[in-house]
Design an enzyme around this catalytic site. Structure first.
Site, PDB file in Angstrom:
ATOM      1  CB  CYS A 111     -60.705  73.436 -96.035  1.00  0.00           C
ATOM      2  SG  CYS A 111     -60.865  72.048 -97.159  1.00  0.00           S
ATOM      3  CG  HIS A 250     -60.789  71.882 -92.118  1.00  0.00           C
ATOM      4  ND1 HIS A 250     -62.049  71.808 -92.655  1.00  0.00           N
ATOM      5  CD2 HIS A 250     -59.954  71.241 -92.995  1.00  0.00           C
ATOM      6  CE1 HIS A 250     -61.981  71.151 -93.811  1.00  0.00           C
ATOM      7  NE2 HIS A 250     -60.729  70.802 -94.033  1.00  0.00           N
ATOM      8  CG  ASN A 280     -62.725  67.804 -95.649  1.00  0.00           C
ATOM      9  OD1 ASN A 280     -63.315  68.880 -95.544  1.00  0.00           O
ATOM     10  ND2 ASN A 280     -61.465  67.712 -96.010  1.00  0.00           N
TER      11      ASN A 280
HETATM   12  O1  UT7 Z   1     -59.429  69.497 -96.167  1.00  0.00           O
HETATM   13  C1  UT7 Z   1     -58.322  69.851 -96.922  1.00  0.00           C
HETATM   14  C2  UT7 Z   1     -57.071  69.352 -96.350  1.00  0.00           C
HETATM   15  N1  UT7 Z   1     -57.034  67.916 -96.463  1.00  0.00           N
HETATM   16  C3  UT7 Z   1     -56.390  67.236 -95.568  1.00  0.00           C
HETATM   17  O2  UT7 Z   1     -55.879  67.773 -94.635  1.00  0.00           O
HETATM   18  C4  UT7 Z   1     -56.281  65.757 -95.810  1.00  0.00           C
HETATM   19  C5  UT7 Z   1     -54.891  65.304 -95.524  1.00  0.00           C
HETATM   20  N2  UT7 Z   1     -54.609  63.916 -95.833  1.00  0.00           N
HETATM   21  C6  UT7 Z   1     -55.180  62.867 -95.170  1.00  0.00           C
HETATM   22  O3  UT7 Z   1     -56.067  63.019 -94.382  1.00  0.00           O
HETATM   23  C7  UT7 Z   1     -54.569  61.507 -95.420  1.00  0.00           C
HETATM   24  O4  UT7 Z   1     -53.373  61.647 -96.115  1.00  0.00           O
HETATM   25  C8  UT7 Z   1     -55.508  60.526 -96.181  1.00  0.00           C
HETATM   26  C9  UT7 Z   1     -56.652  60.092 -95.291  1.00  0.00           C
HETATM   27  C10 UT7 Z   1     -56.002  61.156 -97.456  1.00  0.00           C
HETATM   28  C11 UT7 Z   1     -54.706  59.263 -96.550  1.00  0.00           C
HETATM   29  O5  UT7 Z   1     -54.165  58.664 -95.379  1.00  0.00           O
HETATM   30  P1  UT7 Z   1     -52.637  58.262 -95.299  1.00  0.00           P
HETATM   31  O6  UT7 Z   1     -52.447  57.630 -94.005  1.00  0.00           O
HETATM   32  O7  UT7 Z   1     -51.828  59.502 -95.604  1.00  0.00           O
HETATM   33  O8  UT7 Z   1     -52.504  57.173 -96.427  1.00  0.00           O
HETATM   34  P2  UT7 Z   1     -51.549  57.183 -97.702  1.00  0.00           P
HETATM   35  O9  UT7 Z   1     -52.020  58.160 -98.705  1.00  0.00           O
HETATM   36  O10 UT7 Z   1     -50.115  57.256 -97.244  1.00  0.00           O
HETATM   37  O11 UT7 Z   1     -51.804  55.715 -98.234  1.00  0.00           O
HETATM   38  C12 UT7 Z   1     -51.430  54.556 -97.485  1.00  0.00           C
HETATM   39  C13 UT7 Z   1     -51.963  53.331 -98.188  1.00  0.00           C
HETATM   40  C14 UT7 Z   1     -51.671  53.319 -99.695  1.00  0.00           C
HETATM   41  O12 UT7 Z   1     -51.413  51.998-100.069  1.00  0.00           O
HETATM   42  P3  UT7 Z   1     -49.898  51.478-100.297  1.00  0.00           P
HETATM   43  O13 UT7 Z   1     -49.342  52.373-101.383  1.00  0.00           O
HETATM   44  O14 UT7 Z   1     -49.224  51.667 -98.987  1.00  0.00           O
HETATM   45  O15 UT7 Z   1     -50.082  50.070-100.714  1.00  0.00           O
HETATM   46  C15 UT7 Z   1     -52.987  53.758-100.306  1.00  0.00           C
HETATM   47  O16 UT7 Z   1     -53.154  53.260-101.604  1.00  0.00           O
HETATM   48  O17 UT7 Z   1     -53.396  53.296 -98.069  1.00  0.00           O
HETATM   49  C16 UT7 Z   1     -53.979  53.112 -99.369  1.00  0.00           C
HETATM   50  N3  UT7 Z   1     -55.293  53.744 -99.393  1.00  0.00           N
HETATM   51  C17 UT7 Z   1     -56.413  53.094 -99.038  1.00  0.00           C
HETATM   52  N4  UT7 Z   1     -56.622  51.833 -98.607  1.00  0.00           N
HETATM   53  C18 UT7 Z   1     -57.890  51.482 -98.324  1.00  0.00           C
HETATM   54  C19 UT7 Z   1     -55.617  55.013 -99.735  1.00  0.00           C
HETATM   55  N5  UT7 Z   1     -56.937  55.189 -99.625  1.00  0.00           N
HETATM   56  C20 UT7 Z   1     -57.453  54.021 -99.194  1.00  0.00           C
HETATM   57  C21 UT7 Z   1     -58.756  53.588 -98.886  1.00  0.00           C
HETATM   58  N6  UT7 Z   1     -58.921  52.320 -98.451  1.00  0.00           N
HETATM   59  N7  UT7 Z   1     -59.837  54.396 -98.976  1.00  0.00           N
END
Ligand code: UT7
Length: 323
Positions: A111, A250, A280
């Site tokens: 990225c 980004h 993204n």
């Molecule tokens: O471009 C390169 C660099 N990339 C980035 O900078 C991306 C950085 N990361 C992010 O943007 C975020 O971490 C994400 C958008 C990928 C995820 O968001 P988050 O708030 O960090 O969620 P999480 O990974 O902590 O997950 C929270 C919950 C989990 O469920 P439990 O374990 O709490 O029951 C996930 O399984 O959300 C769940 N989850 C979803 N639920 C519904 C993860 N993806 C989804 C989804 N729909 N699509």
């Protein structure tokens, strides 16, 4: 001698995939995706390769710069999803533009790739070894996602952005600061395009080679690194925070973007965002957001822009330029 952006261009494939489309085959919702990321829809390249999209964006950038392909000294193409490992996408675009003999190479910095590519192009122009360079950031990421992994497949989209960097006696690129930390390589990886994976392809499950991200850990590092590198680039540029007209971050997550804008003390209306429409697009986010804002008339000649990116590698970078 300075290098300046003389033209910008972008290209998105026509097929749109909305958050509601994911609800049909994944346990997710439009509401979750919008709240946690800021993304509403993204484009899927069905009939375009990564280099096709880069070529289309490049043509538009050349048109804005009022240049012909023959005016270019070379092409630098940033991507982590090339059509083939060899030849490079840059060589493919060079062939499409019909300019054999110019230099052409790809940069793999995920990225942050567009900022790395601008850094190289700026240095080449300042050293006098080139006058006009086409810099492209393009990705076909949806070809690499695991559609059953809801934590990554909803994030990414396809597209391409381009900028022509030209020698100028007026300041353009004022500072670029690029960094990497290979110790965190496993947090965001795409094994299946590498020789390490291909050498074992008979033993491995292809799904296991798709893009994988430890989103939460990447998020925490990205928030800090983007804010720090953006402010470092402003300090290196010799401009003050008050001189910055717009931030082009980004586009990975709206919450990371908000934190970066806060660090630069920039109000929301001073931040260029296309994440909601395109997701993204990795190396393409900054040049497509720039081109969109220029064509909408928000970014005008003479304005000062700060930019910051973070991605796989891990890599990160910041850039300040006068458009
Ligand atoms: O471009 C390169 C660099 N990339 C980035 O900078 C991306 C950085 N990361 C992010 O943007 C975020 O971490 C994400 C958008 C990928 C995820 O968001 P988050 O708030 O960090 O969620 P999480 O990974 O902590 O997950 C929270 C919950 C989990 O469920 P439990 O374990 O709490 O029951 C996930 O399984 O959300 C769940 N989850 C979803 N639920 C519904 C993860 N993806 C989804 C989804 N729909 N699509």
């Amino acid at each position: 001698m300075f290098s300046r952006i003389s033209g910008t261009g972008s290209f998105f494939p026509p097929d749109v995939m909305t958050n509601h489309d994911f609800e049909k085959f994944l346990e997710t919702s439009d509401e979750w995706i919008i709240t946690r990321t800021g993304i509403r829809e993204r484009r899927i390249a069905k009939n375009h390769s990564c280099s096709d999209m880069g070529y289309e964006a490049g043509l538009k950038a050349l048109e804005m710069a009022e240049m012909k392909p023959e005016d270019l000294d070379g092409i630098i193409f940033a991507t982590f999803t090339p059509d083939t490992t060899m030849p490079s996408c840059a060589c493919r675009v060079q062939s499409l533009l019909g300019i054999p003999g110019t230099f052409a190479f790809d940069i793999a910095a995920a990225c942050t790739g567009f900022l790395y590519a601008c850094n190289v192009a700026d240095s080449m122009i300042k050293s006098g070894s080139a006058k006009n360079i086409l810099v492209i950031g393009a990705e076909k990421i949806t070809a690499t996602v695991d559609w059953s992994d809801r934590s990554t497949c909803i994030l990414f989209g396809d597209g391409a952005g381009a900028a022509v960097l030209s020698a100028s006696d007026k300041p353009g690129i004022r500072s670029v600061s690029v960094h990497a930390d290979g110790d965190h390589a496993d947090l965001l990886a795409l094994p299946c395009l590498g020789t390490e994976y291909l050498a074992k392809r008979n033993e491995l499950d292809i799904e296991a080679g798709m893009i994988k991200m430890s989103g939460n850990e990447v998020f925490k590092i990205a928030v800090r690194a983007m804010a720090e590198v953006a402010s470092r680039a402003v300090e290196m540029s010799g401009l003050s925070y008050d001189d910055i007209d717009f931030l082009i971050p980004h586009q990975a997550n709206l919450r990371i973007i908000d934190a970066t804008a806060k660090r630069l003390n920039l109000a929301q209306e001073r931040v260029i965002i296309n994440l909601d429409r395109y997701g993204n697009t990795s190396a393409a986010t900054i040049p497509t957001a720039l081109d969109g804002a220029v064509r909408e008339g928000r970014i005008k000649r003479g304005m000062n822009i700060a930019s910051a990116a973070f991605g796989g590698g891990l890599t990160w970078g910041g850039m300040v330029f006068t458009f």
